[in-house]
Design a protein around this motif. Structure first.
Motif, short mmCIF file in Angstrom:
data_model
loop_
_atom_site.label_atom_id
_atom_site.label_comp_id
_atom_site.label_asym_id
_atom_site.label_seq_id
_atom_site.Cartn_x
_atom_site.Cartn_y
_atom_site.Cartn_z
N ARG A 17 0.84 -1.19 0.00
CA ARG A 17 0.00 0.00 0.00
C ARG A 17 0.88 1.24 0.00
N GLN A 18 0.38 2.31 -0.58
CA GLN A 18 1.17 3.53 -0.66
C GLN A 18 1.32 4.18 0.70
N GLY A 19 0.34 4.08 1.56
CA GLY A 19 0.44 4.69 2.90
C GLY A 19 0.93 3.67 3.89
N ASN A 20 2.09 3.93 4.50
CA ASN A 20 2.66 3.01 5.48
C ASN A 20 2.60 3.63 6.86
N THR A 21 2.05 2.88 7.84
CA THR A 21 1.93 3.38 9.20
C THR A 21 3.26 3.26 9.91
N ARG A 22 3.73 4.35 10.54
CA ARG A 22 4.98 4.34 11.29
C ARG A 22 4.71 3.88 12.70
N LYS A 23 5.56 2.95 13.18
CA LYS A 23 5.43 2.45 14.53
C LYS A 23 6.11 3.40 15.50
N GLU A 24 5.58 3.48 16.72
CA GLU A 24 6.21 4.28 17.76
C GLU A 24 7.55 3.66 18.12
N SER A 25 8.59 4.48 18.24
CA SER A 25 9.93 3.96 18.47
C SER A 25 10.42 4.27 19.86
N ALA A 26 11.22 3.35 20.40
CA ALA A 26 11.87 3.59 21.69
C ALA A 26 13.16 4.36 21.50
N VAL A 27 13.55 4.61 20.26
CA VAL A 27 14.79 5.30 19.96
C VAL A 27 14.45 6.59 19.22
N PRO A 28 14.93 7.76 19.68
CA PRO A 28 14.55 9.02 19.06
C PRO A 28 15.16 9.18 17.67
N PHE A 83 8.71 2.04 4.89
CA PHE A 83 9.70 2.70 5.73
C PHE A 83 9.04 3.07 7.05
N GLY A 84 9.75 2.91 8.13
CA GLY A 84 9.17 3.22 9.43
C GLY A 84 10.23 3.20 10.52
N THR A 85 9.82 2.94 11.74
CA THR A 85 10.72 2.92 12.87
C THR A 85 10.63 1.58 13.59
N LEU A 86 11.57 1.34 14.47
CA LEU A 86 11.59 0.09 15.22
C LEU A 86 10.49 0.08 16.28
N PRO A 87 10.02 -1.09 16.66
CA PRO A 87 9.03 -1.17 17.74
C PRO A 87 9.58 -0.64 19.05
N ASP A 88 8.69 -0.28 19.95
CA ASP A 88 9.07 0.28 21.25
C ASP A 88 9.60 -0.84 22.14
N ALA A 89 10.88 -0.77 22.45
CA ALA A 89 11.53 -1.81 23.25
C ALA A 89 11.22 -1.69 24.73
N THR A 90 10.53 -0.63 25.15
CA THR A 90 10.12 -0.54 26.55
C THR A 90 8.87 -1.37 26.80
N GLN A 91 8.12 -1.68 25.76
CA GLN A 91 6.90 -2.46 25.89
C GLN A 91 7.16 -3.95 25.71
N THR A 92 7.96 -4.27 24.71
CA THR A 92 8.29 -5.66 24.40
C THR A 92 9.77 -5.73 24.05
N PRO A 93 10.52 -6.73 24.56
CA PRO A 93 11.93 -6.84 24.19
C PRO A 93 12.10 -6.85 22.68
N LEU A 94 13.15 -6.19 22.22
CA LEU A 94 13.42 -6.10 20.79
C LEU A 94 14.68 -6.91 20.50
N ALA A 95 14.53 -7.97 19.71
CA ALA A 95 15.63 -8.90 19.44
C ALA A 95 16.13 -8.72 18.01
N PHE A 96 17.45 -8.62 17.87
CA PHE A 96 18.07 -8.41 16.56
C PHE A 96 18.74 -9.70 16.10
N GLY A 97 18.34 -10.16 14.92
CA GLY A 97 18.87 -11.38 14.37
C GLY A 97 19.56 -11.15 13.04
N GLY A 98 20.38 -12.12 12.67
CA GLY A 98 21.10 -12.06 11.41
C GLY A 98 22.25 -13.03 11.45
N ALA A 99 22.98 -13.10 10.36
CA ALA A 99 24.14 -13.99 10.31
C ALA A 99 25.27 -13.43 11.16
N SER A 100 26.18 -14.30 11.58
CA SER A 100 27.38 -13.83 12.27
C SER A 100 28.15 -12.89 11.34
#
Length: 286
Positions: A17-28, A83-100
């Protein structure tokens, strides 16, 4: 026959969709000119700068090039990607994954330092970092990066330790988790990662380095999207020439949030949007 991740990416483009909702971020967000910060460099070495030429040079898969044809880079990217922001890590832990080696440890350190230095968080507890990556030296590296900011770090060797750390966090304290490096082609590797994510009810985000093969990137983006990830951070954008893999992965249904454009802990993350990414497609790191 099952669709390949690149086919899935094309389907996601059609559904975007052309309109993307931005998530509230724990990081300014940064208040600086992020477009300039992200694109200082040299002009792309392509003559006759048509959109198709630029995307082809960056190894963007042909179905995505066709989806962008006839548009300006910024307009096409805005329509095709989220395009948006990361989820709020104060509400739910935010886990970062990827290859070594994907750069997730450095990205996590940048986000944690950014939070601590933000004026609006000066009276808030610092983020709690849980380090699950057992790669040799990873914990020492993370500790060294965050030592100047007095950010607590816990080694999360087991799902039980993870759960205990989350249970004892301070009210309003963000939790950032550095997951073990994985191979998306290994069900065992992915299963272990998801066991940790599910044990603490974390939100999963992908850290993907620029410069990877676009098909490989699409495989990784698709695998993470299938496991419930909704966001991604593009790392090592200051070290790669071709960044088509970032587009291919994001087109599998992941929201692009930040680009890591410097090795500096402070100021090394740039919020991504269609304009910033279009400018990066036109310039190379100097």
């Amino acid at each position: 026959m099952q669709d390949s991740p690149s086919d899935t990416a094309s389907q996601k483009v059609a559904e975007r969709r052309q309109g993307n909702t931005r998530k509230e971020s724990a990081v300014p967000e940064q208040a600086t000119d992020d477009s300039t910060a992200a694109t200082n460099g040299v002009a792309l070495p392509v003559s006759h700068l048509r959109v198709e030429d630029i995307l082809r040079w960056h190894s963007v898969p042909q179905p995505l090039i066709q989806a962008l044809a006839g548009k300006t880079l910024a307009d096409g990217l805005s329509n095709m990607l989220s395009f948006g922001t990361l989820p709020d890590a104060t509400q739910t832990p935010l886990a970062f994954g990827g290859a070594s080696g994907s750069g997730k440890t450095l990205v996590l350190a940048k986000l944690a330092a950014r939070y601590v230095l933000a004026e609006e968080h000066r009276n808030s507890p610092p983020p709690l970092i849980i380090a699950c990556d057992h790669t040799a030296g990873s914990f020492a590296k993370l500790s060294a990066l965050l030592q100047p900011y007095n950010i607590p770090i816990i080694q999360g060797n087991t799902p039980e330790i993870l759960a205990d750390a989350v249970h004892h966090k301070e009210p309003g304290q963000p939790i950032l988790v550095d997951l073990p490096g994985i191979c998306v082609y290994s069900p065992v590797s992915m299963g272990r990662m998801m066991q940790m994510v599910e044990r603490i009810g974390a939100t999963l985000s992908l850290v993907l380095p620029a410069g990877l093969d676009a098909e490989e990137s699409a495989d990784i983006g698709y695998a993470f999207a299938q496991q419930g990830a909704t966001t991604m951070v593009a790392s090592k954008m200051d070290q790669a020439g071709r960044v088509g893999g970032i587009i291919a992965a994001a087109a599998c249904g992941l929201t692009l949030t930040y680009g890591s454009c410097s090795s500096s802990i402070v100021g090394g993350l740039v919020p991504l949007n269609a304009s910033v990414l279009a400018n990066r497609l036109l310039t190379l790191p100097s």
